[in-house]
Motif scaffolding. Sequence first.
Motif, PDB file in Angstrom:
ATOM      1  N   UNK A 111       0.833  -1.201   0.000  1.00 38.49           N
ATOM      2  CA  UNK A 111       0.000   0.000   0.000  1.00 38.49           C
ATOM      3  C   UNK A 111       0.876   1.263   0.000  1.00 38.49           C
ATOM      4  N   UNK A 112       2.106   1.132   0.467  1.00 39.34           N
ATOM      5  CA  UNK A 112       2.981   2.311   0.564  1.00 39.34           C
ATOM      6  C   UNK A 112       3.501   2.756  -0.805  1.00 39.34           C
ATOM      7  N   UNK A 113       3.876   1.791  -1.612  1.00 44.88           N
ATOM      8  CA  UNK A 113       4.477   2.138  -2.902  1.00 44.88           C
ATOM      9  C   UNK A 113       3.809   1.306  -4.011  1.00 44.88           C
ATOM     10  N   UNK A 114       2.634   1.745  -4.464  1.00 41.89           N
ATOM     11  CA  UNK A 114       1.904   0.962  -5.461  1.00 41.89           C
ATOM     12  C   UNK A 114       2.635   0.962  -6.805  1.00 41.89           C
ATOM     13  N   UNK A 115       2.763  -0.199  -7.389  1.00 40.70           N
ATOM     14  CA  UNK A 115       3.550  -0.340  -8.622  1.00 40.70           C
ATOM     15  C   UNK A 115       2.713  -0.840  -9.789  1.00 40.70           C
ATOM     16  N   UNK A 116       3.194  -0.507 -10.965  1.00 36.10           N
ATOM     17  CA  UNK A 116       2.699  -1.127 -12.203  1.00 36.10           C
ATOM     18  C   UNK A 116       3.926  -1.563 -12.985  1.00 36.10           C
ATOM     19  N   UNK A 117       3.936  -2.788 -13.443  1.00 30.89           N
ATOM     20  CA  UNK A 117       5.079  -3.299 -14.202  1.00 30.89           C
ATOM     21  C   UNK A 117       4.664  -3.521 -15.647  1.00 30.89           C
ATOM     22  N   UNK A 118       5.514  -3.046 -16.556  1.00 28.10           N
ATOM     23  CA  UNK A 118       5.286  -3.301 -17.983  1.00 28.10           C
ATOM     24  C   UNK A 118       6.557  -3.918 -18.533  1.00 28.10           C
ATOM     25  N   UNK A 119       6.545  -5.204 -18.748  1.00 28.06           N
ATOM     26  CA  UNK A 119       7.745  -5.871 -19.285  1.00 28.06           C
ATOM     27  C   UNK A 119       7.313  -7.010 -20.202  1.00 28.06           C
ATOM     28  N   UNK A 120       8.277  -7.830 -20.617  1.00 27.19           N
ATOM     29  CA  UNK A 120       7.947  -8.889 -21.569  1.00 27.19           C
ATOM     30  C   UNK A 120       6.902  -9.838 -20.979  1.00 27.19           C
ATOM     31  N   UNK A 121       6.942 -10.048 -19.671  1.00 30.17           N
ATOM     32  CA  UNK A 121       5.989 -10.965 -19.046  1.00 30.17           C
ATOM     33  C   UNK A 121       4.566 -10.401 -19.066  1.00 30.17           C
ATOM     34  N   UNK A 122       4.445  -9.075 -19.272  1.00 34.94           N
ATOM     35  CA  UNK A 122       3.106  -8.475 -19.278  1.00 34.94           C
ATOM     36  C   UNK A 122       2.265  -8.952 -20.463  1.00 34.94           C
ATOM     37  N   UNK A 123       2.922  -9.495 -21.487  1.00 37.47           N
ATOM     38  CA  UNK A 123       2.171 -10.057 -22.624  1.00 37.47           C
ATOM     39  C   UNK A 123       1.229 -11.161 -22.158  1.00 37.47           C
ATOM     40  N   UNK A 124       1.562 -11.764 -21.007  1.00 31.55           N
ATOM     41  CA  UNK A 124       0.697 -12.793 -20.420  1.00 31.55           C
ATOM     42  C   UNK A 124      -0.739 -12.318 -20.258  1.00 31.55           C
ATOM     43  N   UNK A 125      -0.882 -11.011 -20.103  1.00 32.59           N
ATOM     44  CA  UNK A 125      -2.231 -10.472 -19.942  1.00 32.59           C
ATOM     45  C   UNK A 125      -3.103 -10.817 -21.144  1.00 32.59           C
ATOM     46  N   UNK A 126      -2.467 -10.929 -22.307  1.00 37.77           N
ATOM     47  CA  UNK A 126      -3.230 -11.303 -23.495  1.00 37.77           C
ATOM     48  C   UNK A 126      -3.036 -12.767 -23.849  1.00 37.77           C
TER      49      UNK A 126
END
Length: 378
Positions: A111-126
Amino acid sequence: MLTQLQIHHLRNLSQVALRELGQVNIFYGPNGSGKTSILESVHMLGMSRSFRAGTPRTLVTHGEQRCTVYGVTEFATAGQRASVAVQRELSGELQIKLAGEKLRSVAELVAHLPLQVLNAASFDLLTGSPAARRQFLNWGVFHVEQRFFSEWQRFQRCVKQRNKLLRRGKLEYSELSVWTRELAASGEQIHRYRQAYFEVLAPRFRAIMAELSPGLNGLELRYRKGWDKSLAYGDALASSEVADSEQGYTHVGPQRADLRVTVSGYSAAETLSRGQQKLVVCGLKLAQGQIMAESQPRGCVYLVDDLPSELDVQHCRQVCEALTALQAQVFITCVDAKDLEGMWPEGVNPMMFHVEHGRVVERSATDPTQEQPPSGCT
Ligand SMILES: Nc1ncnc2c1ncn2[C@@H]1O[C@H](COP(=O)(O)OP(=O)(O)O)[C@@H](O)[C@H]1O
Ligand SMILES: [Mg+2]
């Protein structure tokens, strides 16, 4: 945002001290220089673990006992300055300190440092399994709905107990029905939280995609709750009870939910080019970050690994502009400085860091030929 970062013995980063970070921080350098490891360090600060698979043995610099990441966060709107330290031993032992106090749960850190990651593994979303999309959905709901985390724990406890009873073979119906009732209530609640979140997410995603890639028509985001949409969860559980007891697990429910992206009715994963897929993934993450930023004073930090790969210059610029519009803090990597340097709208002066053999050197933005002396690097 994160104003300082110190890294000790994480992969090839034996000692790095960045005493001044900006809103946009670009890390450039050749393959294997340590760029992704820097993003990993920030991820440690926000989540206590890496985004790459592996054990502490792979994370800690070979031959060392532990890795430590130390950061200072300052939030203008929340008016707080705090130090964060995360240390991981080879044995796996974890120590987290926030403002000098030891933390017991990772949830407080998250909760202190909310993150969003965009990398090669993010393709998993599709292209990956629904589990990756549920995780994305849960991550979004977690940050906007405080009650979600405890409900999610309750739900998982119910599924586990119910599955245990189902596997016993000889069913104790009264006990099973107690857990089924509890599960039905909890699962319905999880669905309501997710549905409410989805209704905010979908229009944001549509609007962001219209900016990022106006030519990509017919894009649609759909949420599936994990059981027959015409039924209440209790009724769906009742109708799958025979199959559940035959196979020893609960077939329907939020543990089977999914988030699908389609293009004119076809699966986006099977239709879009790799570059288009990357834009869609960016769209999802940007939409989620936008909601996060609005729901809490802290906004969020983006870790973007190798943005330029697979994207043409125009689309790369659009993503950088969208990141700027969120007013998020960005840690972003590329191979050549010029791949990202000129991509930002006027008024945004990215800080440039050259990474080579695990050393990080800040380069002055105004004079590209001048490299500042190493700041605490060995
Ligand atoms: N546990 C470790 N100890 C020491 N070096 C490591 C360890 N794990 C990975 N490395 C090395 O760290 C370097 C940095 O990797 P990475 O951050 O992925 O590079 P980049 O993203 O710049 O291509 C690589 O050369 C890799 O071989
Ligand atoms: Mg890398």
